[in-house]
Design a protein around this motif. Structure first.
Motif, short mmCIF file in Angstrom:
data_model
loop_
_atom_site.label_atom_id
_atom_site.label_comp_id
_atom_site.label_asym_id
_atom_site.label_seq_id
_atom_site.Cartn_x
_atom_site.Cartn_y
_atom_site.Cartn_z
N PRO A 1 8.27 21.23 32.16
CA PRO A 1 7.16 20.84 33.06
C PRO A 1 6.51 22.03 33.76
O PRO A 1 5.37 21.93 34.20
CB PRO A 1 7.86 19.93 34.09
CG PRO A 1 9.12 19.49 33.43
CD PRO A 1 9.55 20.64 32.57
N LEU A 2 7.22 23.16 33.88
CA LEU A 2 6.65 24.32 34.55
C LEU A 2 5.72 25.11 33.65
O LEU A 2 4.73 25.69 34.11
CB LEU A 2 7.77 25.25 35.04
CG LEU A 2 8.79 24.68 36.03
CD1 LEU A 2 9.74 25.77 36.47
CD2 LEU A 2 8.09 24.07 37.23
N VAL A 3 6.04 25.17 32.35
CA VAL A 3 5.29 26.06 31.47
C VAL A 3 4.22 25.35 30.66
O VAL A 3 3.33 26.00 30.09
CB VAL A 3 6.23 26.80 30.49
CG1 VAL A 3 7.26 27.61 31.25
CG2 VAL A 3 6.92 25.84 29.53
N PHE A 4 4.27 24.01 30.60
CA PHE A 4 3.33 23.30 29.73
C PHE A 4 2.49 22.33 30.53
O PHE A 4 3.02 21.46 31.23
CB PHE A 4 4.07 22.55 28.63
CG PHE A 4 3.14 21.98 27.57
CD1 PHE A 4 2.50 22.81 26.67
CD2 PHE A 4 2.91 20.62 27.49
CE1 PHE A 4 1.65 22.30 25.70
CE2 PHE A 4 2.06 20.09 26.53
CZ PHE A 4 1.43 20.94 25.63
N GLU A 5 1.17 22.48 30.44
CA GLU A 5 0.22 21.62 31.14
C GLU A 5 -0.47 20.75 30.12
O GLU A 5 -1.29 21.22 29.34
CB GLU A 5 -0.81 22.47 31.89
CG GLU A 5 -1.82 21.67 32.70
CD GLU A 5 -1.21 20.99 33.91
OE1 GLU A 5 -1.72 19.94 34.31
OE2 GLU A 5 -0.21 21.50 34.44
N SER A 6 -0.13 19.45 30.10
CA SER A 6 -0.66 18.56 29.07
C SER A 6 -1.98 17.95 29.50
O SER A 6 -2.11 16.76 29.76
CB SER A 6 0.34 17.44 28.76
OG SER A 6 -0.14 16.62 27.73
N THR A 7 -3.00 18.82 29.61
CA THR A 7 -4.35 18.34 29.91
C THR A 7 -5.31 19.00 28.96
O THR A 7 -5.03 20.04 28.37
CB THR A 7 -4.77 18.69 31.35
OG1 THR A 7 -4.70 20.12 31.51
CG2 THR A 7 -3.88 18.02 32.37
N SER A 8 -6.47 18.39 28.81
CA SER A 8 -7.48 18.97 27.94
C SER A 8 -8.05 20.23 28.58
O SER A 8 -7.89 20.48 29.76
CB SER A 8 -8.62 17.98 27.72
OG SER A 8 -9.34 17.80 28.92
N THR A 9 -8.75 21.04 27.79
CA THR A 9 -9.36 22.26 28.32
C THR A 9 -10.38 21.92 29.40
O THR A 9 -10.58 22.68 30.33
CB THR A 9 -10.06 23.05 27.21
OG1 THR A 9 -10.91 22.17 26.47
CG2 THR A 9 -9.06 23.65 26.26
N GLU A 10 -11.02 20.78 29.30
CA GLU A 10 -12.03 20.43 30.29
C GLU A 10 -11.41 20.02 31.61
O GLU A 10 -11.99 20.18 32.67
CB GLU A 10 -12.90 19.29 29.75
CG GLU A 10 -13.91 19.78 28.72
CD GLU A 10 -13.86 18.98 27.45
OE1 GLU A 10 -12.99 18.10 27.33
OE2 GLU A 10 -14.69 19.23 26.57
N GLU A 11 -10.18 19.43 31.56
CA GLU A 11 -9.58 18.92 32.77
C GLU A 11 -8.65 19.92 33.44
O GLU A 11 -8.27 19.75 34.58
CB GLU A 11 -8.79 17.63 32.48
CG GLU A 11 -9.69 16.45 32.15
CD GLU A 11 -8.90 15.17 32.02
OE1 GLU A 11 -7.67 15.23 31.95
OE2 GLU A 11 -9.53 14.10 32.00
N ALA A 12 -8.24 20.96 32.71
CA ALA A 12 -7.35 21.95 33.29
C ALA A 12 -8.03 22.62 34.47
O ALA A 12 -9.14 23.12 34.36
CB ALA A 12 -6.96 23.00 32.26
N GLU A 13 -7.37 22.61 35.63
CA GLU A 13 -8.00 23.16 36.83
C GLU A 13 -8.11 24.67 36.76
O GLU A 13 -9.02 25.26 37.32
CB GLU A 13 -7.20 22.73 38.07
CG GLU A 13 -7.25 21.23 38.32
CD GLU A 13 -6.50 20.85 39.58
OE1 GLU A 13 -5.96 21.76 40.24
OE2 GLU A 13 -6.45 19.67 39.91
N GLN A 14 -7.15 25.31 36.11
CA GLN A 14 -7.22 26.76 36.00
C GLN A 14 -6.51 27.18 34.73
O GLN A 14 -5.66 26.49 34.22
CB GLN A 14 -6.58 27.42 37.22
CG GLN A 14 -5.15 26.95 37.48
CD GLN A 14 -4.58 27.56 38.74
OE1 GLN A 14 -5.28 28.24 39.48
NE2 GLN A 14 -3.32 27.34 38.99
N GLY A 15 -6.90 28.36 34.22
CA GLY A 15 -6.34 28.79 32.96
C GLY A 15 -4.90 29.24 33.06
O GLY A 15 -4.14 29.12 32.11
#
Length: 362
Positions: free
Chosen positions: A282-296
């Motif tokens: 959960p710390l290393v993987f952000e399961s959101t689309s590129t459009e919804e990711a708040e930051q890179g």
């Protein structure tokens, strides 16, 4: 969680210089050193006064009574958020070395990622972790909505692997309208099931979770948010059910840092990395689309880490994508005394490189 704090230009400069000096030397920082080494245009006495203010604000602390000061986790956080920029030179170096060293034509995915971790560990000086691409192409074979009562329905999806993913979800309320009778609801859900099956069968869970559900026919509009939320939950559940396989490099170098001199602490970190990798997911993987990711890039500093063995560490992570679908992550792990401008540049450039490579069809 610390309350927000606003610093003037002088205070920002002294905090910036303190972080830079401590990162370089691993020694508590005194006012005379800052005034001399960083060309500050004010006296050591003024620097000492500013450092005292920063200490009272929780941004610095003294490890010993007569020692200089070192940044706190809160001080590092303010530095990362407001006082630094990722190094463009390091980012360019990462992209060049990855492009010149990795053979996408003849190497396996695991060999490529292993080569990438070695390059990133050498460039950053920190432990590098890259997750092997996750199975993000689990596709819908059958989808059904079943009414349970006046307030709930069951969403059931059969995947191409013949695995069934199900969840109970609340029926949306129709604004300004009476709740339909059970028979009417059953008919509506049957029609909606047929409609969804016609449009969604053969598409991946993650692709479906990112659809614009507002384009549903007007009669089904009230279900759009409910269905989108449900499909995102199923997509994340499907991903987390797979084994999170990490490729790592650079552990020895990190553990030689002075922060990791205690054997018990080292053992806890090694155990986490080798035996409890699922906790890292959960710390290393952000399961959101590129459009919804708040930051890179995501940065966890010290006590911000929910995992106790990592509360003396900093973790910098970024997700890489295939066709806007998150499939893996690149991370570096080191002490909180981290060169954040370099680490963030390394992770961001590597994630962009892997996204581009996988989008080109590898």
């Amino acid at each position: 969680m610390q309350a927000p704090i606003t610093l003037n230009a002088r205070q920002q400069h002294v905090l910036w210089a303190t972080v830079r000096q401590y990162v370089s030397t691993a020694e508590p920082v005194g006012s005379k050193v800052l005034a001399k080494e960083y060309g500050l245009k004010f006296s050591p006495a003024t620097v000492r006064h500013v450092m005292g203010f920063l200490e009272k604000s929780g941004l610095l602390f003294q490890p010993h009574t007569s020692a200089g000061r070192i940044p706190s986790d809160f001080g590092y956080r303010l530095y990362v958020d407001h006082l630094m920029h990722p190094s463009t030179k390091v980012a360019q170096r990462v992209d060049t070395q990855l492009s010149e060293s990795l053979n996408w034509d003849n190497w396996s995915v695991e060999a490529l990622l292993r080569g990438a971790t070695q390059i990133l560990a050498a460039l950053s000086g920190y432990l590098t972790l890259i997750t092997v691409p996750q199975k993000s192409e689990a596709t819908i074979r059958h989808l059904q909505l079943v009414l349970l009562d006046e307030t709930q329905m069951l969403l059931s999806a059969v995947l191409d692997s013949l695995e069934t993913q199900s969840m109970v979800i609340q029926l949306p309320t129709a604004d300004g309208q009476d709740t339909p009778h059970l028979e009417a609801l059953e008919r509506e859900l049957k029609i909606l099931s047929n409609f969804l099956s016609a449009h969604l069968i053969g598409r991946s869970l993650l692709e479906i979770s990112e659809l614009d559900w507002e384009t549903l026919d007007r009669e089904f509009q009230r279900y759009s948010k409910t269905l989108k939320d449900a499909m995102q939950v199923l997509a994340k559940r499907n991903q987390s059910s797979g084994m999170a396989q990490f490729v790592m490099s650079g552990l020895g170098g990190v553990l030689r840092q002075p922060e990791f001199s205690e054997t018990q602490q080292v053992q806890a970190i090694v155990h986490l990395l080798e035996e409890e990798q699922a906790q890292l997911w959960p710390l290393v993987f952000e399961s959101t689309s590129t459009e919804e990711a708040e930051q890179g890039v995501r940065v966890w500093i010290g006590s911000e880490n929910p995992l106790e063995p990592m509360q003396s560490c900093a973790l910098v992570s970024s997700t890489y994508y295939r066709r806007k679908i998150p499939i893996g992550s690149v991370s570096v792990l080191g002490p909180t005394r981290m060169m954040y401008d370099n680490a963030i540049a390394v992770v961001e450039a590597a994630a962009n490189y892997l996204s581009e490579a996988f989008n080109l069809g590898f």
